[in-house]
Design an enzyme around this catalytic site. Structure first.
Site, PDB file in Angstrom:
ATOM      1  N   ALA A  62      12.736  28.383  47.980  1.00 16.89           N
ATOM      2  CA  ALA A  62      12.578  27.924  49.395  1.00 16.89           C
ATOM      3  C   ALA A  62      11.912  29.121  50.341  1.00 16.89           C
ATOM      4  O   ALA A  62      12.620  30.371  49.880  1.00 16.89           O
ATOM      5  CB  ALA A  62      13.626  27.130  50.106  1.00 16.89           C
ATOM      6  N   GLY A 103      15.093  26.571  44.804  1.00 16.06           N
ATOM      7  CA  GLY A 103      14.065  25.619  44.933  1.00 16.06           C
ATOM      8  C   GLY A 103      13.041  25.834  43.819  1.00 16.06           C
ATOM      9  O   GLY A 103      12.551  24.968  43.184  1.00 16.06           O
ATOM     10  N   GLU A 106      14.725  24.112  40.852  1.00 19.72           N
ATOM     11  CA  GLU A 106      14.716  22.714  41.032  1.00 19.72           C
ATOM     12  C   GLU A 106      13.503  22.105  40.748  1.00 19.72           C
ATOM     13  O   GLU A 106      13.264  21.057  39.952  1.00 19.72           O
ATOM     14  CB  GLU A 106      15.097  22.412  42.476  1.00 19.72           C
ATOM     15  CG  GLU A 106      16.567  22.707  42.777  1.00 19.72           C
ATOM     16  CD  GLU A 106      16.960  22.306  44.254  1.00 19.72           C
ATOM     17  OE1 GLU A 106      16.587  23.073  44.863  1.00 19.72           O
ATOM     18  OE2 GLU A 106      17.815  21.455  44.381  1.00 19.72           O
ATOM     19  N   GLU A 126      22.006  28.750  46.477  1.00 19.80           N
ATOM     20  CA  GLU A 126      22.399  28.259  47.667  1.00 19.80           C
ATOM     21  C   GLU A 126      23.911  28.284  48.248  1.00 19.80           C
ATOM     22  O   GLU A 126      24.066  28.274  49.524  1.00 19.80           O
ATOM     23  CB  GLU A 126      21.826  26.699  47.510  1.00 19.80           C
ATOM     24  CG  GLU A 126      20.412  26.387  47.620  1.00 19.80           C
ATOM     25  CD  GLU A 126      20.039  26.477  46.233  1.00 19.80           C
ATOM     26  OE1 GLU A 126      20.739  27.018  45.407  1.00 19.80           O
ATOM     27  OE2 GLU A 126      18.732  26.240  46.007  1.00 19.80           O
TER      28      GLU A 126
END
Ligand SMILES: NC(=O)c1ccc[n+]([C@@H]2O[C@H](COP(=O)([O-])OP(=O)(O)OC[C@H]3O[C@@H](n4cnc5c(N)ncnc54)[C@H](O)[C@@H]3O)[C@@H](O)[C@H]2O)c1
Length: 704
Positions: A62, A103, A106, A126
């Site tokens: 992210a 991310g 992911e 995270e």
């Protein structure tokens, strides 16, 4: 240039995304990625898609700036993009190299196949921000590598080489190079094999198994004990349980719910604050990043004592040759032996290869003559803390150092501007306040004198990164940021002893709050004599400042701490544990009697409030005076140099979290205590101003 570009290899569309340096998945990238994938899906000439990062890496995840702005939820958000990938009727292969984190991983988990370079780093970090992977990571990863492996990856947050997962469903192929080429070949083959059938998805696999429940039960007990202050680990375990026991859609909903709960916890706020604070600390508003820096290819250190040798090790570790200068042969030999011992210890523990230790040792040139050091690019003075001696050293340095050399002092309390004034080049003088042990502690206060030149500052900040330090800029004042605040903290600690709290109770309250060590254990470790010398000087310079005399009485008994076998506690040889001391208990009892205080019960809450708010109030003065550039710099000083609990984000962040109105109120309440320094609890004007306006230290406009 667009953040995404698509090329074709036969009927395979190769979509490369990302902006340097880490291909983070901010809104612009997500938009372009979604458009490129949709176009490839719609294109009848495309049979399969490869998803690859630009710049030799996949994606570090992210765009963390969006955490602060809330931009991460703007559509298409990461969920939307991953759903588009996972739902593609044409097979999508992720080609992974460099880093594939958070991310980024992911997104790759949403693809139908994954090809990775064996050394690529994959992970879900995270947890380090007090969060969990919120874009399906907790649901897809355990379906691919099993719940136990997923637990390890997500709870540790550490990046691991892709090859650790060889043979698992996480990777369909591991290669040594050109993952996009291998992914393209695989994509074409799979398109042929599938012949229009839906490609396989992680969601269709199961993470359930007979051992999952006992495993998660064990993980809950362990995580509950090991990370008691941190809410994320238990919620991560809950999310993994959902992966094993719920449908994929329900599991995703559970993950989303748990993520939202974590986002609003003070701990996650504090960890995210610390993350941004560390990045902000390297920036100096009036010294832009484009400021030219001076080359630092060699260094000289004056004084081979505790600090000089520790500082030397930092340079040697970074491969920078060092001259180490002393006044006498004996002190020089001792310093050189200390450096050799440090390396020998690391070799013995297997932390350093003998050849590396030898190579580092060869970079060291011990000397007794200033004639040797004039060509060094930087010289750091670490002699006794005595202005007359330092002035003499700097006069000599001014005479012998080449033009353009940086002249740095490691002073912890003395006036850098006075030191600079004895030279004809005050612009080249800067403070480099290392912390002890200097080869281990991360913090470096870079002291900016009134004449320090911008390029000298920029060079010192860059050097800090080379030496793997976290640098914070401080203006000139007695004690700079960290020790100036610490002095108020320690004054309160000693007043608390006078009033009835025992050192062990004070340490216990601090440690329960989350400090690595309470003030008395720290003092015993560092040496009580250090504070004693400072108090003696202060007593002459500021006779009006009220102190408890209990620490001086302890030092008069020769109880300097661990090094003398006793301080506030007793110590046994070869045993680091602190034991209660009858001598100290008697000393304190006699002291209370002598000052006419009847001891009272002091609560843990009062102990913590008085110690932490003493830091906060002085921090507010430091901020208002411009000694610190920003409140978050003060937090970094305390997080990296003083063992302040990371999950509280630093003293200023902690005060902001409580609210400055409540902090000011509590200070006024504490001011009603007649014991100690009557003016101590007057809230700093900055606190009063921010409390009145509902502001906070870390919000814009905290500076006057
Ligand atoms: N010890 C700490 O925890 C700590 C932490 C941060 C900063 N400092 C600062 O670092 C400096 C050094 O502290 P230290 O703890 O290493 O002291 P130290 O007593 O261990 O070492 C000082 C060394 O300087 C040498 N020396 C004295 N005068 C000299 C001269 N004119 N030329 C060359 N060498 C000379 C001494 O022989 C001695 O070896 C001080 O300014 C101190 O305030 C100390």
């Amino acid at each position: 240039m667009s953040t995404v570009e698509t090329s074709r290899s036969g009927s395979v569309a190769v979509v490369r995304f990302g902006e340097p340096p880490v291909n983070s998945l901010g809104l612009a990238t997500r938009q372009a990625l979604a458009a490129a994938i949709s176009a490839a899906i719609a294109d009848p000439g495309v049979s399969a898609i490869v998803l690859a990062g630009r710049n030799g890496t996949f994606s570090a995840g992210a765009d963390i700036k969006e955490f602060a702005t809330g931009g991460m939820i703007t559509a298409p958000n990461l969920h939307d993009v991953i759903a588009l990938v996972a739902g593609s009727p044409k097979p999508i292969v992720a080609a992974i190299e460099g880093t594939c984190l958070g991310g980024g991983l992911e997104l790759a988990l949403g693809a139908h196949y994954r090809v990775a370079v064996a050394t690529a780093k994959v992970g879900l970090p995270e947890v380090k921000l007090g969060l969990l992977p919120g874009a399906g990571g907790t649901q897809r990863l355990p379906r691919l590598i099993g719940v136990e492996n997923a637990l390890n990856v997500i709870l540790s947050g550490e990046p691991v080489p892709a090859k650790l997962f060889a043979g698992s469903a996480l990777f369909d192929a591991l290669v040594n190079e050109d993952p996009a080429g291998a992914a393209t070949t695989l994509a074409a083959a799979k398109a042929g094999e599938l012949a229009g059938k839906a490609p396989p998805r992680a969601r269709d696999r199961s993470a359930a198994g007979p051992l999952v429940e006992p495993l998660l039960g064990f993980a809950r007990t362990t995580a509950g004990a090991a990370y008691a202050a941190y809410p994320a680990p238990l919620k991560i375990i809950d999310a993994l349980e959902a992966a094993a026991t719920q449908s994929f859609e329900d599991g995703l909903a559970t993950e989303r719910q748990l993520f939202a709960e974590l986002m609003v916890t003070p701990v996650s706020r504090a960890l995210r604050h610390a993350f941004f604070a560390e990045r902000a600390a390297s920036k100096i508003p009036d010294v832009p990043e484009s400021t030219p820096v001076r080359p630092i290819a060699s260094a000289a250190i004056i004084g081979a004592g505790t600090m000089g040798t520790g500082i030397a090790i930092n340079f040697l570790n970074a491969g920078i040759p060092v001259f180490l200068l002393e006044v006498g042969k004996e002190a020089l030999d001792k310093g050189v032996a200390r450096i050799a011992d440090t390396y020998a210890g690391q070799v013995k523990k297997g932390r350093l290869k003998p050849a590396d230790a030898e190579a580092r040792g060869k970079l060291l040139t011990p000397t007794l003559s200033y004639d040797d050091i004039g060509g060094a690019d930087i010289v750091i003075e670490a002699v006794f803390e005595d202005m007359a001696i330092k002035e003499k050293v700097f006069t000599t340095l001014d005479a012998v150092m080449k033009p353009g050399a940086i002249l740095a002092s490691n002073t912890s309390t003395l006036d850098l501007d006075r030191i600079a004034a004895v030279t004809k080049r005050p612009g080249d003088v800067v403070g480099t306040h290392f912390f002890s042990p200097a080869n281990i502690m991360k913090l470096l206060e870079v002291v900016r004198g009134k004449a320090t030149a911008p390029d000298v500052l920029a060079t010192t900040m860059k050097l800090a990164r080379t030496l793997k330090k976290t640098a914070v800029v401080s203006g000139v004042c007695d004690g700079f940021i960290g020790n100036r605040m610490l002095e108020q903290y320690l004054r309160q600690a000693l007043f608390l002893v006078d009033e009835g709290a025992d050192p062990a109770a004070i340490d216990a309250a601090c440690e329960k709050f989350g400090f690595a060590m309470g003030p008395f254990r720290v003092s015993d470790l560092a040496g009580n004599d250090i504070g004693w010398h400072i108090r003696k000087r202060r007593a002459l310079e500021h006779p009006d400042v009220v102190y408890s005399k209990i620490a001086d009485k302890l030092c008069e008994l020769g109880r300097f701490g661990q090094k003398t076998g006793g301080g506030w506690y007793d110590y046994k040889p070869g045993d680091r544990n602190a034991y209660p001391s009858k001598v100290v208990a008697d000393l304190i009892a006699a002291h209370r009697q002598a000052i006419g205080v009847t001891p009272r019960k002091v609560s843990s809450r009062e102990i913590v409030d008085r110690l932490v708010f003493a830091l906060v109030n002085e921090g507010a003065h430091i901020l208002a005076e411009g000694i610190a550039q920003r409140a978050s710099d003060i937090d970094i000083v305390y997080l990296t140099g003083y063992g302040f609990p990371v999950f509280r984000g630093g003293p200023m962040c902690y005060a902001d979290e409580i609210g400055l109105y409540a902090v000011a109120l509590r200070m006024r309440e504490l001011a009603r205590n007649p014991y100690g320094d009557p003016g101590f609890w007057t809230p700093a004007p900055l606190i009063e101003r921010l409390a009145a306006s509902g502001g906070s230290f870390n919000s814009a406009g905290a500076r006057p």
